[in-house]
Each structure stands twice: as structure tokens, then as C-alpha cells.
Design an enzyme around this catalytic site. Structure first.
Site, short mmCIF file in Angstrom:
data_model
loop_
_atom_site.label_atom_id
_atom_site.label_comp_id
_atom_site.label_asym_id
_atom_site.label_seq_id
_atom_site.Cartn_x
_atom_site.Cartn_y
_atom_site.Cartn_z
N HIS A 332 -33.78 49.03 -20.10
CA HIS A 332 -33.98 48.42 -18.78
C HIS A 332 -35.49 48.34 -18.51
O HIS A 332 -36.24 49.26 -18.83
CB HIS A 332 -33.29 49.25 -17.70
CG HIS A 332 -33.27 48.55 -16.37
ND1 HIS A 332 -34.32 48.59 -15.49
CD2 HIS A 332 -32.33 47.75 -15.80
CE1 HIS A 332 -34.02 47.87 -14.42
NE2 HIS A 332 -32.81 47.34 -14.59
N GLU A 334 -37.27 48.59 -15.87
CA GLU A 334 -37.86 49.66 -15.05
C GLU A 334 -38.09 50.91 -15.90
O GLU A 334 -39.13 51.57 -15.79
CB GLU A 334 -36.93 49.99 -13.87
CG GLU A 334 -37.52 51.07 -12.98
CD GLU A 334 -36.53 51.59 -11.94
OE1 GLU A 334 -35.75 50.79 -11.41
OE2 GLU A 334 -36.55 52.81 -11.69
#
Ligand code: SF4
Length: 515
Positions: A332, A334
Site C-alpha cells: 500500500h 501509505e
């Protein structure tokens, strides 16, 4: 709060109309009725098929006779004229509106037809009292119609507030006019036959439904801020505006900004020298910032402040000599950004088994952080394993799972308990939206992630009366409205909202785009 969704425009329930009964397919011509009948599945709830006659006069007479007949849903199926050059013989047009009678569930039906391998579009269908004349198509198309026929409008008026679907299989188009009607007609009849079992599924999905809206849902403060940043840069600098990665994980938002001049790139080497680049709400690693600086790019940072907070915590723990266990999902954006803050001191842990395999430099100096969009329950399992193995483990000063993620999970849990099915508006790469589906499933309620109404499969709704509805933090509120509108075309619909908390958080904009 309970509100009844108004019936579609033009679909007033007539006094004394019996809305119970089997579905009814009306086809003007014998060959059209035969094509529809041959495609139907022989089940108990199979629609009855009647021939209503050719032309507006016979259709009006047939519509009058329908007022003496019991039926639950009305499906009009026949051949029609295409008004747009990009239609081909055999294509299906599903009416969204037939001369003032709205068919609100058209997006659901058209999408189901496409999933069945047919070429189907939605659009307005208009009824005329004669065969389309040369040059007439353009005028009708300019009026907003996609297809024309000689019967649908009077028949549609006989629906009397019942769910209605209109499917016209195109036999002739501006590029394939009446001269080619034999081959075009055969293609249209084949499509009608193939569409019949899908129309049958549509009828089975119709009924009385209740929608339970989860509140809060849809956009969070970080997403609103990120979208506003791109909009303001577009306003000030004009297109193109480069954005590294999707600004937020939602296909609608990205598509809308693309149409206004944003260019989404995976990496900075796709951004021309001297251009402005916006960093997405999910944040970037220091290596990306350094590369942008080395290239002399003008950076506008749309990283959510709550993601930036986690980055700062990672730097602080690493500087204090801690090994940081980052609870999150590999790959991901993030997580990649946070890992990049202190790569030599951070270990990604996705599940309790990863905690058992950890080899920190010093077991007395371990801290943990979290991706902001995790499932609260899932993250608690992993942090519990960390506390068990490292009793002195340091936790973040305040929760890393953000307020928006936590609130949306609590809200959907509250509606899932009373729903037969939950629809979650959001894109497949949206972590917080996927977590909402998982939250429902943990509560024992079936849930589906959908980008919009067209992703709703009709089988999901068969036998379902209460539908929970929510939207991930990156999904626009308009998608929720679109879904409710489409469901309202399947029969009487009541909508109520269950609010577990209200949100008032707003984040300031970066100085580069402030007024
Ligand atoms: S979901 Fe949370 S962390 Fe992500 S943008 Fe929204 S507020 Fe920020």
C-alpha cells in the site's frame, strides 16, 4: 430519520392498481414476443409474455387492456431504431426514460446485460407514430434520445407505478439504415432472446426494499483536502497538472480530475522537468521528496496530515533507537511512504505470525505504528501479539487508525446487524473501503464493494429486503445517491439513516494553494 424516496417521475401509482402478480413482458410483434419467450428460463416466477401489436394505436389499446390485468413488474421488449452512429445492429438500449416515464433501475439492468456478454447502453427512448424517416434520426438524437420505437411510451404509461424496464434491440442505425433491416433485424432478435433471462433476473430482484444508510460515510477531511488541492492547482496553473499516484483511491474521483486536466503518474520520471507535481493523500517516502528536489520539480503536498503524523512518529521512534513494527498491508502506498521514513529501523508486520518472526535489535526498545486505514479489529489482534511478546512495547501517542476509518467501521457495524446485505461504495484499491466490507463480514453480514450502481449484481438483491449502504472515505457522496436512485427503480424504497457519530474535522490547505 426516515424518508420515502419519491417514485420516479411520471410513474404515479394509479388508484386501485394491483401491483402483485407475475412479471409481464410486452412485445409489439409476434416474432419479438417469440424471441423473448424462447430466452426465458422455465421457472415458477418466469414472466408472462404478451404481444401488444405494432404501432402507437395498438400499443395504446393494449395499454388500456393492461389496467385489467394483474402484474408485478412491466418489461417492454422489442426492436428499435438507433439514433446514434456509434450503435450497431444487435446492440441493446435500456431506457432510462421513455417520453417522461422514468426507468430508474436502467443502470442496474444494462450492467447485468453487459455482464451477460451483450452490448448494452442506457439512454432515453422516444416513441414516434411512424417509421423513422430519412433525416429524422438527427433531430430525435439532438433532442436527447438514443433509440426510437412506435410503442414504448403508451405501454410504459400502463406501468402505473410498478417497476418498469424497457429494452430495445437495435435493428437499424444512422450507418445501417432500413435498407439493411433484414440482417439488422435478425441481430436484434438474437439480442432480445439473449436479454430475456437477464430481464427475468431483474424482475426477481424487484420488490419492497429498505435502505439503512450508515453515518458517517463517504469523504473524510483528508480526501476533501487532497481533491481541493488538485482543483486549486488546476484553476491556478491550468492543465496539465501532474499527480504522483492516484490522489485518492477512487476511480470516480480520478476519472473526474483526469477529465479536467490532471495527469496521474506512477513515478516522478514521468513528470517533465520544471513541472508541478502533487503528492497524493497517502504520502511519499523521503526518497521521493529528495528525487523531486533533485529534479527541480515544484511540489505541492496533499499528504493527509494524519498520515504525516505517523511519518513523524516513525522518525521520532527511530531516532530514539527503537525498532518500529509498522502494522499495515504490504504494497500500500501509505505503508511504502512510512517504511521509507526509517527503513533500517522499521519492520512491516501484517499478522500476528509476523510478530513471532520479528528480530528487533533490542527487545526492550520496540515500538509500533499503524497504517491509518486498517480494520480496528484486525489491528488490535496484531498489537495484542506485540504487547504479549514485547511487554514494554511503545504505542503511538494517539491512535494511528484515523478518525474517519474508525467512525466508518463503527457506523457500518451498526447497520450490518440489521441488514440482509451491505453495499459499500468504494474502489477495489481503497484500503478503508475494503475494510468496511470485512467489518460487515466479521459481523456475519454479506457485503459487496461497488464503484457505483452498475456494479450491483441483480442476484444479490433477490429475496433481500433490508440493504445496508455506506461509502469508503474516498468515495464521493454522489455515488451513494446514484445507488439509492437505481434501487428506487426496483419497487417501493424507504431510506433511513443510522448516525453513530458526527464529524466536524477540517484540515487547512498548504500555503501554495491558499487564497
Ligand atoms: S482516511 Fe484518514 S488518513 Fe486517510 S485521508 Fe482520510 S482522514 Fe486522512
Amino acid at each position: 430519520m426516515t424518508e420515502t424516496i419519491p417514485r420516479p417521475r411520471g410513474a404515479k401509482a394509479a388508484d386501485g392498481v394491483t401491483t402483485a402478480g407475475p412479471p409481464l413482458i410486452c412485445s409489439p410483434l409476434r416474432i419479438e414476443a417469440r424471441a423473448a419467450r424462447r430466452g426465458l428460463r422455465d421457472t415458477q416466477d418466469a414472466p408472462a409474455v404478451i404481444r401488444t401489436g405494432y404501432g402507437t394505436t395498438r400499443a395504446t389499446q393494449a395499454a388500456g387492456a393492461l389496467s385489467y390485468r394483474s402484474f408485478g413488474q412491466l418489461i417492454i421488449m422489442g426492436v428499435g431504431a438507433g439514433l446514434s452512429a456509434d450503435l450497431s445492429p444487435g446492440d441493446l438500449v435500456v431506457g432510462t426514460d421513455v417520453d417522461g416515464v422514468a426507468c430508474a433501475s436502467a443502470p442496474l439492468l444494462a450492467a447485468e446485460l453487459r455482464r451477460a456478454g451483450l452490448s448494452a447502453r442506457t439512454g432515453r427512448i422516444t416513441t414516434v407514430d411512424h417509421l423513422i424517416r430519412r433525416g429524422e434520426r438527427a433531430a430525435l438524437a439532438a433532442d436527447g434520445a438514443l433509440a426510437a420505437d412506435m410503442e414504448s411510451a403508451p405501454l410504459a404509461a400502463a406501468a402505473g407505478g410498478r417497476p418498469i424496464a424497457v429494452i430495445r434491440a437495435i435493428s437499424d442505425t444512422p450507418n445501417h439504415p432500413l435498407a439493411g433491416i433484414v440482417s439488422g433485424g435478425l441481430a436484434a432478435l438474437r439480442s432480445l432472446r439473449a436479454a430475456a433471462p437477464v430481464a427475468q433476473r431483474w424482475a426477481a430482484a424487484c420488490g419492497t426494499h429498505q435502505v439503512l444508510l450508515a453515518g458517517p460515510r463517504s469523504f473524510c477531511a483528508g480526501v476533501e483536502r487532497a481533491i481541493e488541492i488538485v482543483e486549486r492547482v488546476l484553476e491556478r496553473q491550468g492543465e496539465p497538472v501532474y499527480v504522483r499516484k492516484q490522489i485518492v483511491h477512487n476511480t470516480r474521483v480520478v476519472g473526474d480530475l483526469e477529465s479536467r486536466g490532471a495527469i496521474f503518474v506512477d513515478e516522478l520520471d514521468q513528470v517533465p522537468d520544471g513541472a508541478t507535481v502533487v503528492f497524493s493523500a497517502h504520502g511519499v517516502s523521503p526518497a521521493v521528496r529528495h528525487e523531486a528536489s533533485r529534479r527541480g520539480l515544484a511540489v505541492i503536498d496533499a499528504t493527509c496530515p494524519l498520515v504525516s503524523k505517523v511519518h513523524a512518529e516513525a522518525r521520532r521512534f527511530a531516532a530514539d533507537g527503537y525498532t518500529v513494527a509498522l502494522i499495515g498491508h504490504a504494497g500500500h502506498e501509505e505503508v511504502e511512504g512510512t517504511l521509507g521514513e526509517a527503513p533500517d529501523s522499521t519492520i512491516l508486520v501484517q499478522r500476528p505470525a509476523d510478530v513471532a518472526a520479528m528480530q528487533p535489535r533490542d527487545g526492550e526498545r520496540v515500538a509500533f505504528l499503524m497504517q491509518t486505514t486498517l480494520s480496528v479489529d484486525e489491528a488490535a489482534e496484531v498489537s495484542g501479539a506485540l504487547r504479549e511478546r514485547f511487554p514494554g512495547v511503545r504505542a503511538p501517542g494517539s491512535d494511528d487508525i484515523c478518525y474517519a476509518t474508525t467512525n466508518r467501521q463503527a457506523a457500518v457495524r451498526a447497520v450490518a446487524a440489521d441488514s440482509d446485505l451491505v453495499l459499500v461504495a468504494g474502489s477495489a484499491n481503497s484500503s478503508n473501503s475494503v475494510r468496511l466490507v470485512e467489518t460487515c463480514e466479521r459481523a456475519g453480514t454479506q457485503a459487496h464493494l461497488i464503484d457505483g450502481a452498475a456494479d450491483i449484481q441483480l442476484d444479490w438483491l433477490t429475496g433481500v429486503s433490508t440493504i445496508g449502504l455506506t461509502a469508503g472515505a474516498s468515495a464521493p457522496p454522489a455515488v451513494v445517491e446514484e445507488i439509492i436512485s437505481a434501487l428506487a427503480g426496483l419497487g417501493p424504497l424507504s431510506v433511513s439513516e443510522r448516525v453513530t457519530t458526527t464529524e466536524s474535522i477540517r484540515f487547512g490547505l498548504p500555503k501554495e494553494v491558499r487564497q
